[in-house]
Design a protein around this motif. Structure first.
Motif, PDB file in Angstrom:
ATOM      1  N   SER A  78       0.331  -1.179  -0.008  1.00 47.36           N
ATOM      2  CA  SER A  78       0.280   0.142   0.108  1.00 47.36           C
ATOM      3  C   SER A  78       0.494   1.211  -0.143  1.00 47.36           C
ATOM      4  CB  SER A  78      -0.541  -0.019   1.131  1.00 47.36           C
ATOM      5  OG  SER A  78      -0.505   0.078   2.069  1.00 47.36           O
ATOM      6  N   LYS A  79      -0.146   2.383  -0.678  1.00 46.27           N
ATOM      7  CA  LYS A  79       0.778   3.813  -0.435  1.00 46.27           C
ATOM      8  C   LYS A  79       1.638   4.159   0.411  1.00 46.27           C
ATOM      9  CE  LYS A  79      -1.398   6.985  -1.428  1.00 46.27           C
ATOM     10  NZ  LYS A  79      -1.534   8.772  -1.614  1.00 46.27           N
ATOM     11  N   ARG A  80       0.406   3.615   1.620  1.00 46.30           N
ATOM     12  CA  ARG A  80       1.476   4.519   3.227  1.00 46.30           C
ATOM     13  C   ARG A  80       2.259   3.196   4.162  1.00 46.30           C
ATOM     14  NH1 ARG A  80      -1.582   8.334   5.179  1.00 46.30           N
ATOM     15  NH2 ARG A  80      -0.963   8.243   7.054  1.00 46.30           N
ATOM     16  N   TYR A  81       2.353   2.452   3.670  1.00 50.06           N
ATOM     17  CA  TYR A  81       3.283   1.802   4.307  1.00 50.06           C
ATOM     18  C   TYR A  81       4.791   1.583   3.145  1.00 50.06           C
ATOM     19  CZ  TYR A  81       6.096  -2.859   5.423  1.00 50.06           C
ATOM     20  OH  TYR A  81       7.022  -3.915   5.705  1.00 50.06           O
ATOM     21  N   TYR A  82       4.417   1.593   2.025  1.00 55.08           N
ATOM     22  CA  TYR A  82       5.468   2.548   1.472  1.00 55.08           C
ATOM     23  C   TYR A  82       6.558   4.016   2.220  1.00 55.08           C
ATOM     24  CZ  TYR A  82       5.248  -1.843  -1.805  1.00 55.08           C
ATOM     25  OH  TYR A  82       5.010  -2.504  -3.000  1.00 55.08           O
ATOM     26  N   PHE A  83       5.157   4.173   2.135  1.00 55.05           N
ATOM     27  CA  PHE A  83       5.787   5.979   2.547  1.00 55.05           C
ATOM     28  C   PHE A  83       6.496   5.459   3.606  1.00 55.05           C
ATOM     29  CE2 PHE A  83       3.922  10.393   3.837  1.00 55.05           C
ATOM     30  CZ  PHE A  83       5.146  10.710   3.587  1.00 55.05           C
ATOM     31  N   ALA A  84       6.174   4.926   4.532  1.00 50.32           N
ATOM     32  CA  ALA A  84       6.899   4.095   6.122  1.00 50.32           C
ATOM     33  C   ALA A  84       8.491   3.992   6.450  1.00 50.32           C
ATOM     34  CB  ALA A  84       6.017   3.624   6.483  1.00 50.32           C
ATOM     35  N   SER A  85       8.416   3.362   4.495  1.00 45.41           N
ATOM     36  CA  SER A  85       9.597   2.738   4.496  1.00 45.41           C
ATOM     37  C   SER A  85      10.173   3.248   3.829  1.00 45.41           C
ATOM     38  CB  SER A  85       8.691   1.063   3.441  1.00 45.41           C
ATOM     39  OG  SER A  85       8.142   0.720   4.187  1.00 45.41           O
ATOM     40  N   ALA A  86      10.135   4.028   3.513  1.00 44.39           N
ATOM     41  CA  ALA A  86      10.697   4.938   2.661  1.00 44.39           C
ATOM     42  C   ALA A  86      11.635   6.064   3.790  1.00 44.39           C
ATOM     43  CB  ALA A  86       9.816   5.937   0.911  1.00 44.39           C
ATOM     44  N   GLN A  87      10.960   6.739   4.982  1.00 42.52           N
ATOM     45  CA  GLN A  87      11.866   7.520   5.951  1.00 42.52           C
ATOM     46  C   GLN A  87      12.827   7.528   6.302  1.00 42.52           C
ATOM     47  OE1 GLN A  87       9.694  10.669   6.350  1.00 42.52           O
ATOM     48  NE2 GLN A  87       8.135   9.119   4.345  1.00 42.52           N
ATOM     49  N   PRO A  88      13.546   8.110   6.102  1.00 42.55           N
ATOM     50  CA  PRO A  88      15.103   8.318   6.737  1.00 42.55           C
ATOM     51  C   PRO A  88      14.574   7.815   8.584  1.00 42.55           C
ATOM     52  CG  PRO A  88      14.770  10.340   6.037  1.00 42.55           C
ATOM     53  CD  PRO A  88      13.199   9.537   5.863  1.00 42.55           C
ATOM     54  N   GLY A  89      15.856   6.474   8.487  1.00 47.50           N
ATOM     55  CA  GLY A  89      15.953   6.380   9.865  1.00 47.50           C
ATOM     56  C   GLY A  89      14.443   5.729  10.419  1.00 47.50           C
ATOM     57  N   SER A  90      13.816   4.617   9.115  1.00 47.48           N
ATOM     58  CA  SER A  90      12.662   3.813   9.647  1.00 47.48           C
ATOM     59  C   SER A  90      13.536   2.409   9.889  1.00 47.48           C
ATOM     60  CB  SER A  90      11.579   3.433   8.311  1.00 47.48           C
ATOM     61  OG  SER A  90      12.640   3.038   7.270  1.00 47.48           O
ATOM     62  N   ALA A 111      10.943   1.714  -1.814  1.00 46.68           N
ATOM     63  CA  ALA A 111       9.823   2.175  -1.514  1.00 46.68           C
ATOM     64  C   ALA A 111       9.814   3.889  -1.526  1.00 46.68           C
ATOM     65  CB  ALA A 111      10.197   1.974   0.415  1.00 46.68           C
ATOM     66  N   GLN A 112      10.635   4.011  -1.736  1.00 48.03           N
ATOM     67  CA  GLN A 112      10.250   5.928  -1.891  1.00 48.03           C
ATOM     68  C   GLN A 112       9.661   5.960  -3.144  1.00 48.03           C
ATOM     69  OE1 GLN A 112      13.254   8.197  -0.744  1.00 48.03           O
ATOM     70  NE2 GLN A 112      12.970   9.804  -3.394  1.00 48.03           N
ATOM     71  N   GLN A 113      10.513   4.987  -4.138  1.00 45.09           N
ATOM     72  CA  GLN A 113       9.894   5.023  -5.502  1.00 45.09           C
ATOM     73  C   GLN A 113       8.449   4.310  -5.568  1.00 45.09           C
ATOM     74  OE1 GLN A 113      13.253   2.800  -7.315  1.00 45.09           O
ATOM     75  NE2 GLN A 113      14.608   4.469  -7.659  1.00 45.09           N
ATOM     76  N   ARG A 114       8.266   3.340  -5.258  1.00 42.14           N
ATOM     77  CA  ARG A 114       6.923   3.027  -5.331  1.00 42.14           C
ATOM     78  C   ARG A 114       6.135   3.414  -5.053  1.00 42.14           C
ATOM     79  NH1 ARG A 114       9.034  -3.515  -3.724  1.00 42.14           N
ATOM     80  NH2 ARG A 114       9.960  -3.938  -6.260  1.00 42.14           N
ATOM     81  N   LYS A 119       0.832   7.894  -5.895  1.00 43.32           N
ATOM     82  CA  LYS A 119       1.159   8.955  -5.743  1.00 43.32           C
ATOM     83  C   LYS A 119       0.357   9.419  -7.341  1.00 43.32           C
ATOM     84  CE  LYS A 119       1.337  12.464  -2.855  1.00 43.32           C
ATOM     85  NZ  LYS A 119       2.221  14.038  -4.194  1.00 43.32           N
ATOM     86  N   ARG A 120       1.237   8.665  -8.205  1.00 34.46           N
ATOM     87  CA  ARG A 120       1.535   9.457  -8.809  1.00 34.46           C
ATOM     88  C   ARG A 120       0.343   8.539  -9.362  1.00 34.46           C
ATOM     89  NH1 ARG A 120       7.039  10.383  -9.551  1.00 34.46           N
ATOM     90  NH2 ARG A 120       6.897   7.988 -10.400  1.00 34.46           N
ATOM     91  N   GLY A 121      -0.322   7.481  -9.816  1.00 36.81           N
ATOM     92  CA  GLY A 121      -1.451   6.907  -9.830  1.00 36.81           C
ATOM     93  C   GLY A 121      -2.782   7.620  -9.405  1.00 36.81           C
ATOM     94  N   ASN A 122      -2.767   7.759  -8.740  1.00 35.65           N
ATOM     95  CA  ASN A 122      -3.805   8.487  -7.903  1.00 35.65           C
ATOM     96  C   ASN A 122      -4.169   9.855  -8.067  1.00 35.65           C
ATOM     97  OD1 ASN A 122      -4.124   5.609  -5.859  1.00 35.65           O
ATOM     98  ND2 ASN A 122      -3.556   6.658  -4.315  1.00 35.65           N
ATOM     99  N   ASP A 123      -2.884  10.274  -8.396  1.00 33.72           N
ATOM    100  CA  ASP A 123      -2.812  11.613  -9.100  1.00 33.72           C
ATOM    101  C   ASP A 123      -3.864  11.600 -10.412  1.00 33.72           C
ATOM    102  OD1 ASP A 123      -2.232  12.447  -6.379  1.00 33.72           O
ATOM    103  OD2 ASP A 123       0.105  13.588  -7.394  1.00 33.72           O
ATOM    104  N   GLU A 124      -3.198  10.670 -11.214  1.00 32.27           N
ATOM    105  CA  GLU A 124      -3.826  10.480 -12.558  1.00 32.27           C
ATOM    106  C   GLU A 124      -5.528  10.758 -12.723  1.00 32.27           C
ATOM    107  OE1 GLU A 124      -0.789   8.072 -14.091  1.00 32.27           O
ATOM    108  OE2 GLU A 124       0.426   9.854 -14.536  1.00 32.27           O
TER     109      GLU A 124
END
Length: 156
Positions: A78-90, A111-114, A119-124
């Protein structure tokens, strides 16, 4: 993009939808696991590598591995899981929700790229729902020939 983020957004918290995905996992298990969010606002914690094997060991006897894999996959992709994983120090967490190791730079970058891709997919998708519907594409050559043959057959 080849550099991971350097600014943290702090703990990424679960939404109602994230909790529903966690509940879909929880109902397949013989006991609750601490890594999953229980309510909106709970943190989303990246899973330790190989954690699915620990989760699978807790599956109810009648639960197929495929069903469990799909439920876990829905949560971890999911988008939020990837967002959590991409954070510095995660950090990666064990089944009880305790931190065990930091995510590697490579894993954070993936994770950041995904996250950005989703996010781009949702924006589109949201932009296309606002824009008027595009006119249909002209028929292909094959479709034109088929239509002409059908008209000819009807006339004879």
């Amino acid at each position: 993009m080849d550099k991971p983020w350097t600014v943290s957004h702090g703990p990424i918290v679960a939404t109602e939808f994230d909790v529903q995905k966690a509940e879909a996992i929880r109902v397949l298990l013989i006991r609750p696991i601490g890594i999953l969010p229980n309510k909106p606002g709970d943190p989303i914690r990246p899973f330790a590598l190989g954690l699915f094997n620990d989760i699978r060991a807790l599956a109810k006897p009648d639960v197929k591995a495929t069903a469990l894999r799909r439920a876990v996959g829905s949560f971890v992709h999911s988008k939020r899981y990837y967002f959590a994983s991409a954070q510095p120090g995660s950090m990666r967490h064990d089944i009880d929700g305790k931190p065990v190791e930091p995510l590697s730079t490579e894993d954070r970058l993936v994770a950041q790229q995904r996250f950005l891709s989703l996010k781009r997919g949702n924006d589109e998708n949201s932009a296309s729902s606002i824009e008027p519907a595009a006119s249909p594409a002209p028929p292909s050559k094959t479709e034109q020939i088929r239509a002409a043959l059908l008209r000819r057959d009807r006339q004879t």
